[in-house]
Every structure is written in C-alpha cells, then in structure tokens.
Write an enzyme that holds these catalytic residues in place. Structure first.
Site, PDB file in Angstrom:
ATOM      1  CG  ASP A 253      -2.038  -1.049   0.961  1.00 16.20           C
ATOM      2  OD1 ASP A 253      -1.808  -2.226   1.298  1.00 16.20           O
ATOM      3  OD2 ASP A 253      -3.074  -0.695   0.377  1.00 16.20           O
TER       4      ASP A 253
HETATM    5  O1  MRU Z   1      -7.644  -3.154   2.825  1.00 11.95           O
HETATM    6  P1  MRU Z   1      -7.377  -3.548   1.413  1.00 11.95           P
HETATM    7  O2  MRU Z   1      -8.129  -4.746   0.968  1.00 11.95           O
HETATM    8  O3  MRU Z   1      -7.532  -2.379   0.469  1.00 11.95           O
HETATM    9  O4  MRU Z   1      -5.835  -3.931   1.411  1.00 11.95           O
HETATM   10  C1  MRU Z   1      -5.241  -4.378   0.226  1.00 11.95           C
HETATM   11  C2  MRU Z   1      -3.808  -4.701   0.392  1.00 11.95           C
HETATM   12  O5  MRU Z   1      -3.232  -4.584   1.446  1.00 11.95           O
HETATM   13  C3  MRU Z   1      -3.083  -5.094  -0.856  1.00 11.95           C
HETATM   14  O6  MRU Z   1      -2.072  -6.001  -0.565  1.00 11.95           O
HETATM   15  C4  MRU Z   1      -2.457  -3.831  -1.487  1.00 11.95           C
HETATM   16  O7  MRU Z   1      -3.388  -2.791  -1.552  1.00 11.95           O
HETATM   17  C5  MRU Z   1      -1.947  -4.109  -2.845  1.00 11.95           C
HETATM   18  S1  MRU Z   1      -3.222  -4.461  -4.021  1.00 11.95           S
HETATM   19  C6  MRU Z   1      -2.443  -4.691  -5.497  1.00 11.95           C
END
Ligand code: MRU
Length: 374
Positions: A253
């Site tokens: 993220d």
């Molecule tokens: O809370 P989320 O489902 O948005 O978290 C998603 C993640 O942590 C993913 O690993 C990250 O965003 C990468 S998606 C290509």
C-alpha cells in the site's frame, strides 16, 4: 474454464461501475458510480479496495461526474472547472489513508489540471484533459501489472533452490480485483502458472476482512490455478512442512524511501517466518506505490478499521446460501483492528515494480528507492 481474468472496474466514457467486493464471492453485483460522492463511499466501505484500484476508481468517479456536469453545461469558466476538480480530489483523498497510490494519482492529476488550465481558453479543454488522464490510468495499470508479473516470475525462477518445484504463498488480495486487471503479487503467480512453472499457490485467509479466502481464493479458482487456502496462523507450519514453497509474494500500500513496506495486516509476521525458513520474501507493487516523501515505515499512517470487522464473520449460510453475519467474539471485549502493518526493509528480499527488480546493495539492510526511481 477460460483463463480470462476477472474485472472489478467497468468503464466507458461517462459510465463507471464497480464490482461490490463486500458480497463476493457469493454474489456478483456491479454498482453504478455516478459521482465523486459514490466513488468516495465505495472506497471507504471497501466495495472497491486494493491500492491501485482505489486510486483508479477515485480518479474515474471524478471523470464521470465532471463529464456529466460538462454535458449539463455547468462550467462557464476555466476557473469554475478547476475549482470543482481541486475540491473533488481533496475530498477523494479523505476516503482511506494508507495506500499512497490515491495521493500519487491526485497529485499527478492536479499538476495536469494546473498545467492545462494555464493556457486553456474554455473549460472543456480542462475537462477533456482530466478525463483523458484518468482513463489512461486504467490502461497503464494493466500494462504495469503484466511487467511486474514477468519481472517477479523471472526473479523467483532465478533464485529458486529447486526450479522444478516452485510453490508460492500470498497474502490478502492483489489480483484483478485489487487493480485494473491481472494484479501485482497475484500477477506474479499468474505469470508463473501461465508459463508452466508453478507447482501450487497458497493463499492466507487474511483475517479480519478475509480478502484471501473471499477474493484471492475466488480468483485462483476462477482461473484454474492449483491452489490451497490456509488460515493466517498456518503459514509457519506450511513453510516447515512443504519445501516447495520457496517464496512469499505480497503487494504494497505504501513503500517508503528505504523500502519499509505497509501492506495488509499480517504481512510483517509472514516476512519474519520467511526469514526464519530462509525463503524469498517479495513485495510486488507499481512505482505509484513508492512514496519518496515517506523516509521510513515509522512515518506511514496506518488505517484503523471498525471493530465490527474483527468481532464478526460474514458469509452465506451453508444450508441455503442466505447472507449472514455472526458475532464470534465475546461481547464487550476491546478490539485493536489496524488494517495494515509495516514490514521492515531488512526482511524484504526484493521489491518488484513495472520498471524492474529493486535489490539492496550488498551488506545493506535498506533499499534506496530514490535511486531506482531516478
Ligand atoms: O484493505 P485492502 O483490501 O484495500 O488492502 C489491500 C492490500 O493490502 C493489498 O495487498 C495492497 O493494496 C496491494 S493491491 C495490489
């Protein structure tokens, strides 16, 4: 079954709909996004999630609304449209705090709006420039993911101890549902599978929100990739029992300038167990996830999610497929529910982006992400 990947974002100029990921894998419901308000709500409620998808849906929700307003002749001057775009981007940035892709996209789009507005004689010049740029994000993301997949698969093959038995463990959901298509960490798994190099994929359940069991498992089954689901607390046992698991691949993220990486809660403990079992721990992310303004992981804001996500389990009843949500935790227990954690650079073997593989210099514990991005 065909190898066609799932699609979570459907867009043509003036029309946007998103797959509601709250009800997957039990129901496939596309919801229309007509406005910035709708886009913000879809992201905040996690109907749309995953760092790249968050940024793209935010940008496209604004593309749809500015298109409608322009058709309704609501902008008489360049200043009016610039003000609307600026305020909308600022609002969209308040939807979720950790994934930097949203902030990166908003910054780049705002720079483009300003540059276009400087010489623009009529508001439609700015409207069209904004919509073109937002639409380009969809195209670029799929292309970037394919490159991440290729570079990541090559890295794993080059560094695998046993090249004939490559299984991979992944966490959360980083596939077509989290991006414009194909995926990042899951894109690497797809690439390995497409080239006949993958023995097996393992995915964690990813409590509390179950992105692994609901979404990644769904994508793996959909594409006929040999795969097995594990609970988050089974990862170390799996690595001990199964030497074919030679890499853990995860998304990101936000990657700080030194390589510290914020990703779904539970990523950090996977990196520790990868180190203990001497296997690769790979972060796969587009360069839009790299935040050079954030020096180390300490500076990353971690989103706290509602306690309901942790004390309940949602799904469908086995006997009749009726949607259900049950409380599993003792009433009145306190809850800590951070959505992400930070994995120190020291524990990461490589960071794979669409531009290539970033490694640490010999003897160093951190990455130099700025030298990589020029
Ligand atoms: O809370 P989320 O489902 O948005 O978290 C998603 C993640 O942590 C993913 O690993 C990250 O965003 C990468 S998606 C290509």
């Amino acid at each position: 079954m065909t190898a066609k990947t799932l699609e979570a974002i459907k867009y043509t100029r003036g029309n946007l709909s998103i797959l509601n990921q709250l009800v997957l894998p039990h129901e496939t419901i596309f919801e229309t996004v007509l406005s910035v308000q709708n886009g913000h709500a879809a992201i905040k409620s996690m109907k749309t999630r995953g760092a790249p998808a968050i940024a793209i849906v935010a940008a496209l929700s604004l593309a749809v609304e500015v298109n409608t307003r322009a058709e309704n002749k609501e902008f008489e001057t360049v200043d009016q449209v610039v003000k609307f775009l600026f305020e909308s981007l600022e609002y969209l940035k308040t939807s979720r705090p950790t994934a930097v892709n949203l902030f990166d996209a908003a910054g780049k789009l705002w720079a483009l709006i300003q540059a276009t507005a400087k010489d623009a004689k009529d508001p439609m010049t700015v409207v069209n420039a904004y919509i073109d740029a937002a639409e380009q994000m969809l195209v670029d993301d799929v292309k970037d993911n394919k490159n991440i997949g290729k570079f990541g698969a090559e890295f794993i093959l080059d560094n695998a101890k046993d090249k004939n038995r490559i299984s991979v463990l992944t966490h959360c959901n980083t596939g077509s549902l989290a991006t414009a298509g194909w995926g990042t960490a899951l894109g690497i798994i797809r690439d390995l599978h497409a080239n006949g190099k993958l023995e097996h994929a393992y995915c964690t359940e990813t409590r509390p929100y179950n992105q692994g069991s609901r979404l990644t498992a769904y994508e793996l089954v959909y594409e006929n990739i040999p795969a097995t689901l594990i609970c988050d607390n089974m990862a170390s046992a799996l690595l001990k029992e199964n030497p074919s698991v030679q890499a853990i691949v995860v998304g990101a993220d936000r990657v700080a300038a030194n390589g510290d990486t914020a990703n779904k809660i539970g990523t950090y403990q996977l990196a520790i167990t990868a180190k203990y079992h001497n296997i690769m721990f790979i972060v796969a992310a587009p360069s839009t996830s790299i935040d050079l303004n954030t020096k180390t992981g300490k500076d990353i804001v971690i989103e706290q999610r509602p306690s309901e996500e942790l004390v309940t389990v949602t799904g469908v009843r086995v006997q009749d497929d009726e949607p259900t949500c049950i409380r599993t935790a003792a009433a009145d227990i306190g809850v800590w529910n951070p959505s992400f954690d930070v994995t120190p650079a020291e524990l990461i073997s490589a960071i794979v982006t669409e531009q290539g593989v970033v490694l640490k210099k010999d003897g160093e514990t951190e990455f130099n992400m700025s030298s990589f991005l020029n």
